[in-house]
Design a protein around this motif. Sequence first.
Motif, PDB file in Angstrom:
ATOM      1  N   PRO A   5      -6.113   3.346  34.918  1.00  0.00           N
ATOM      2  CA  PRO A   5      -6.800   4.567  35.334  1.00  0.00           C
ATOM      3  C   PRO A   5      -7.959   4.888  34.394  1.00  0.00           C
ATOM      4  O   PRO A   5      -7.927   4.541  33.211  1.00  0.00           O
ATOM      5  CB  PRO A   5      -5.711   5.641  35.244  1.00  0.00           C
ATOM      6  N   ASP A   6      -8.982   5.562  34.954  1.00  0.00           N
ATOM      7  CA  ASP A   6     -10.203   5.804  34.188  1.00  0.00           C
ATOM      8  C   ASP A   6     -10.255   7.225  33.633  1.00  0.00           C
ATOM      9  O   ASP A   6     -11.326   7.790  33.498  1.00  0.00           O
ATOM     10  CB  ASP A   6     -11.413   5.536  35.096  1.00  0.00           C
ATOM     11  N   CYS A   7      -9.099   7.833  33.335  1.00  0.00           N
ATOM     12  CA  CYS A   7      -9.146   9.202  32.811  1.00  0.00           C
ATOM     13  C   CYS A   7      -8.475   9.271  31.441  1.00  0.00           C
ATOM     14  O   CYS A   7      -7.730   8.371  31.052  1.00  0.00           O
ATOM     15  CB  CYS A   7      -8.465  10.164  33.776  1.00  0.00           C
ATOM     16  N   ASP A   8      -8.758  10.363  30.746  1.00  0.00           N
ATOM     17  CA  ASP A   8      -8.247  10.514  29.381  1.00  0.00           C
ATOM     18  C   ASP A   8      -6.980  11.374  29.382  1.00  0.00           C
ATOM     19  O   ASP A   8      -6.690  12.065  30.359  1.00  0.00           O
ATOM     20  CB  ASP A   8      -9.342  11.164  28.523  1.00  0.00           C
ATOM     21  N   THR A   9      -6.257  11.335  28.255  1.00  0.00           N
ATOM     22  CA  THR A   9      -4.988  12.077  28.166  1.00  0.00           C
ATOM     23  C   THR A   9      -4.962  12.946  26.897  1.00  0.00           C
ATOM     24  O   THR A   9      -4.142  12.704  25.994  1.00  0.00           O
ATOM     25  CB  THR A   9      -3.811  11.098  28.095  1.00  0.00           C
ATOM     26  N   PRO A  10      -5.830  13.957  26.819  1.00  0.00           N
ATOM     27  CA  PRO A  10      -5.934  14.741  25.570  1.00  0.00           C
ATOM     28  C   PRO A  10      -4.630  15.406  25.142  1.00  0.00           C
ATOM     29  O   PRO A  10      -4.289  15.424  23.953  1.00  0.00           O
ATOM     30  CB  PRO A  10      -7.010  15.789  25.867  1.00  0.00           C
ATOM     31  N   LYS A  11      -3.844  15.915  26.089  1.00  0.00           N
ATOM     32  CA  LYS A  11      -2.606  16.632  25.733  1.00  0.00           C
ATOM     33  C   LYS A  11      -1.626  15.682  25.035  1.00  0.00           C
ATOM     34  O   LYS A  11      -0.959  16.043  24.069  1.00  0.00           O
ATOM     35  CB  LYS A  11      -1.925  17.185  26.988  1.00  0.00           C
ATOM     36  N   LEU A  12      -1.539  14.467  25.568  1.00  0.00           N
ATOM     37  CA  LEU A  12      -0.588  13.514  25.006  1.00  0.00           C
ATOM     38  C   LEU A  12      -1.064  13.034  23.642  1.00  0.00           C
ATOM     39  O   LEU A  12      -0.254  12.801  22.734  1.00  0.00           O
ATOM     40  CB  LEU A  12      -0.389  12.339  25.965  1.00  0.00           C
ATOM     41  N   LYS A  13      -2.381  12.938  23.497  1.00  0.00           N
ATOM     42  CA  LYS A  13      -2.929  12.538  22.200  1.00  0.00           C
ATOM     43  C   LYS A  13      -2.557  13.566  21.143  1.00  0.00           C
ATOM     44  O   LYS A  13      -2.244  13.221  20.001  1.00  0.00           O
ATOM     45  CB  LYS A  13      -4.450  12.459  22.277  1.00  0.00           C
ATOM     46  N   ALA A  14      -2.608  14.847  21.523  1.00  0.00           N
ATOM     47  CA  ALA A  14      -2.290  15.921  20.564  1.00  0.00           C
ATOM     48  C   ALA A  14      -0.844  15.787  20.094  1.00  0.00           C
ATOM     49  O   ALA A  14      -0.545  15.929  18.902  1.00  0.00           O
ATOM     50  CB  ALA A  14      -2.537  17.287  21.218  1.00  0.00           C
ATOM     51  N   ALA A  15       0.067  15.467  21.019  1.00  0.00           N
ATOM     52  CA  ALA A  15       1.482  15.310  20.634  1.00  0.00           C
ATOM     53  C   ALA A  15       1.648  14.118  19.696  1.00  0.00           C
ATOM     54  O   ALA A  15       2.407  14.163  18.724  1.00  0.00           O
ATOM     55  CB  ALA A  15       2.340  15.118  21.888  1.00  0.00           C
ATOM     56  N   CYS A  16       0.925  13.066  19.972  1.00  0.00           N
ATOM     57  CA  CYS A  16       0.996  11.869  19.134  1.00  0.00           C
ATOM     58  C   CYS A  16       0.443  12.182  17.743  1.00  0.00           C
ATOM     59  O   CYS A  16       1.014  11.780  16.718  1.00  0.00           O
ATOM     60  CB  CYS A  16       0.188  10.766  19.817  1.00  0.00           C
ATOM     61  N   GLU A  17      -0.653  12.934  17.727  1.00  0.00           N
ATOM     62  CA  GLU A  17      -1.277  13.292  16.444  1.00  0.00           C
ATOM     63  C   GLU A  17      -0.331  14.155  15.602  1.00  0.00           C
ATOM     64  O   GLU A  17      -0.169  13.936  14.397  1.00  0.00           O
ATOM     65  CB  GLU A  17      -2.579  14.030  16.715  1.00  0.00           C
ATOM     66  N   ARG A  18       0.329  15.108  16.269  1.00  0.00           N
ATOM     67  CA  ARG A  18       1.301  15.953  15.547  1.00  0.00           C
ATOM     68  C   ARG A  18       2.395  15.085  14.935  1.00  0.00           C
ATOM     69  O   ARG A  18       2.803  15.282  13.792  1.00  0.00           O
ATOM     70  CB  ARG A  18       1.927  16.975  16.503  1.00  0.00           C
ATOM     71  N   ALA A  19       2.838  14.089  15.704  1.00  0.00           N
ATOM     72  CA  ALA A  19       3.900  13.200  15.200  1.00  0.00           C
ATOM     73  C   ALA A  19       3.405  12.424  13.980  1.00  0.00           C
ATOM     74  O   ALA A  19       4.111  12.308  12.968  1.00  0.00           O
ATOM     75  CB  ALA A  19       4.340  12.247  16.309  1.00  0.00           C
ATOM     76  N   LEU A  20       2.177  11.945  14.082  1.00  0.00           N
ATOM     77  CA  LEU A  20       1.597  11.189  12.955  1.00  0.00           C
ATOM     78  C   LEU A  20       1.573  12.048  11.694  1.00  0.00           C
ATOM     79  O   LEU A  20       2.021  11.629  10.622  1.00  0.00           O
ATOM     80  CB  LEU A  20       0.149  10.829  13.304  1.00  0.00           C
ATOM     81  N   TRP A  21       1.058  13.283  11.833  1.00  0.00           N
ATOM     82  CA  TRP A  21       0.891  14.158  10.659  1.00  0.00           C
ATOM     83  C   TRP A  21       2.229  14.682  10.147  1.00  0.00           C
ATOM     84  O   TRP A  21       2.327  15.089   9.000  1.00  0.00           O
ATOM     85  CB  TRP A  21      -0.086  15.305  10.970  1.00  0.00           C
ATOM     86  N   ASN A  43       9.843   0.235  34.146  1.00  0.00           N
ATOM     87  CA  ASN A  43       8.735   1.160  34.348  1.00  0.00           C
ATOM     88  C   ASN A  43       7.992   1.325  33.019  1.00  0.00           C
ATOM     89  O   ASN A  43       8.422   0.786  31.996  1.00  0.00           O
ATOM     90  CB  ASN A  43       9.253   2.509  34.866  1.00  0.00           C
ATOM     91  N   ALA A  44       6.891   2.070  33.051  1.00  0.00           N
ATOM     92  CA  ALA A  44       6.096   2.266  31.830  1.00  0.00           C
ATOM     93  C   ALA A  44       5.301   3.552  31.958  1.00  0.00           C
ATOM     94  O   ALA A  44       5.164   4.101  33.055  1.00  0.00           O
ATOM     95  CB  ALA A  44       5.153   1.091  31.648  1.00  0.00           C
ATOM     96  N   PHE A  45       4.769   3.994  30.845  1.00  0.00           N
ATOM     97  CA  PHE A  45       3.892   5.164  30.840  1.00  0.00           C
ATOM     98  C   PHE A  45       2.455   4.752  31.158  1.00  0.00           C
ATOM     99  O   PHE A  45       1.589   5.593  31.379  1.00  0.00           O
ATOM    100  CB  PHE A  45       3.957   5.846  29.466  1.00  0.00           C
ATOM    101  N   SER A  46       2.221   3.433  31.147  1.00  0.00           N
ATOM    102  CA  SER A  46       0.856   2.887  31.187  1.00  0.00           C
ATOM    103  C   SER A  46       0.008   3.409  32.344  1.00  0.00           C
ATOM    104  O   SER A  46      -1.090   3.933  32.123  1.00  0.00           O
ATOM    105  CB  SER A  46       0.923   1.368  31.271  1.00  0.00           C
ATOM    106  N   LYS A  47       0.508   3.244  33.566  1.00  0.00           N
ATOM    107  CA  LYS A  47      -0.317   3.594  34.731  1.00  0.00           C
ATOM    108  C   LYS A  47      -0.141   5.074  35.069  1.00  0.00           C
ATOM    109  O   LYS A  47      -1.116   5.785  35.284  1.00  0.00           O
ATOM    110  CB  LYS A  47       0.076   2.734  35.937  1.00  0.00           C
ATOM    111  N   THR A  48       1.107   5.537  35.109  1.00  0.00           N
ATOM    112  CA  THR A  48       1.385   6.913  35.543  1.00  0.00           C
ATOM    113  C   THR A  48       0.622   7.936  34.709  1.00  0.00           C
ATOM    114  O   THR A  48       0.096   8.912  35.244  1.00  0.00           O
ATOM    115  CB  THR A  48       2.896   7.203  35.418  1.00  0.00           C
ATOM    116  N   TYR A  49       0.580   7.729  33.406  1.00  0.00           N
ATOM    117  CA  TYR A  49      -0.044   8.730  32.522  1.00  0.00           C
ATOM    118  C   TYR A  49      -1.333   8.219  31.895  1.00  0.00           C
ATOM    119  O   TYR A  49      -1.779   8.773  30.884  1.00  0.00           O
ATOM    120  CB  TYR A  49       0.951   9.154  31.430  1.00  0.00           C
ATOM    121  N   SER A  50      -1.890   7.143  32.445  1.00  0.00           N
ATOM    122  CA  SER A  50      -3.118   6.569  31.896  1.00  0.00           C
ATOM    123  C   SER A  50      -2.960   6.289  30.399  1.00  0.00           C
ATOM    124  O   SER A  50      -3.774   6.690  29.578  1.00  0.00           O
ATOM    125  CB  SER A  50      -4.292   7.542  32.143  1.00  0.00           C
ATOM    126  N   MET A  51      -1.886   5.600  30.062  1.00  0.00           N
ATOM    127  CA  MET A  51      -1.569   5.321  28.649  1.00  0.00           C
ATOM    128  C   MET A  51      -1.455   3.811  28.411  1.00  0.00           C
ATOM    129  O   MET A  51      -0.583   3.361  27.670  1.00  0.00           O
ATOM    130  CB  MET A  51      -0.236   5.993  28.282  1.00  0.00           C
TER     131      MET A  51
END
Length: 391
Positions: free
Chosen positions: A39-55, A231-239
């Motif tokens: 998919p050609d769209c971005d996932t800002p909300k999921l990135k924020a959760a990942c970033e919180r986990a990193l920090w 299954n995967a998160f890859s296509k469903t959530y553009s991840m």
Amino acid sequence: MLARRVSHIKPAPTLALSTKIDQLKVQGEDVVGFGAGEPDCDTPKLKAACERALWSGKTKYAPSAGLPELRQALARKLWEENSVEYRPSEIVVSSGAKMVLYLVFLTILDEGDEVLLPSPYWVTYPEQIMLCGAKPVVVPLNEDTGFVLTARILEPYISKRTKALVLNSPSNPTGAVIPRNELEEIAQLCVDRRIFIVSDECYEAFVYDGEEFVSPASLSREVWKITFTVNAFSKTYSMTGWRVGYVACPEKYAKMIADLNSQTISNVTTFAQYGALSALTDPRAKEFVKTMRETFSKRRNIAYELLKDIPHVSVVKPKGTFYIFPNLSYYSKKLGSDLVLADYLLEKGKVAGVPGSAFGAEGYLRLSYCVSEETIREGIWRIRTALESLE
Ligand code: PLP
């Protein structure tokens, strides 16, 4: 000397095409790329959760089978969305559906086993099956029946050596969706003949026109016992780049797959798993998927209408995924093969698709409509112009 196991392996043609398109773009060429399987769209909300986990320090090893909270959330998702009951201990998280499928094949296939593979098929299945020493047995599907698999089509291909059937509904590359009644008959045949079902459900979120997505494991307890739900998160959530996939299956197999994980990848990147968890728990993610589905549905309609009007081209309207698979054999025969035709379209028309032969279907071209409506119109116009000049 290379090991025999890898001496015949081919690189994934879809990824090779993306690299070629990127190179042409770097050289300043104006190419319309219908190759991408993402998919050609971005996932800002999921990135924020990942970033919180990193920090917050989620940067260490995680359990090989996946984060307990992610497996728990997946069990809930499978129950609520797919009506199939799995305990968290029956779920294993690995590096995308691709790795999950490979681990499933490693778990069930022995040298000389046969695996039923409805064709057109996704490019990776035969390679992985052969890497396990088993033999893909191609079950040809027909454009006239919408590329839909039925028990009647399948049965003659079953032998004493048949170990598994690969199902991919919605299908990459055809977009075909197997209706519930057909799926019931196929699953019962597998139960009767003791054949595992490997159900690749990566495109479950992209089903159109009210068509129903059915998870085979939801059909009955008997089917559940022989099924690997992948299954995967890859296509469903553009991840796609996050590399998080999963399998759900009876615990004795899940345990083996988790052990394989532990001896190969250890675990999926820990903070990526937190991003995946938020895709299941953040209510906004559902809205995001719905919008994506509506966007793809509109694009599919445009692509279908434009393709079906090209002289000597036939095309089945896909019921799911984000691919469309026109039959260009009238033109590919003129040039010798669909590989030459795809090259010709790229050179002459500056438009890229994946040749059908990569999916076991000579004469077709897979187009991914993960591009804007304007790009779809422009790209199909280029295809049409290039084909017409072959007349
Ligand atoms: N299964 C099918 C049918 C696919 O089309 C793809 C990707 O193109 C995959 C599996 C792999 O998915 P992942 O990126 O999660 O490994």
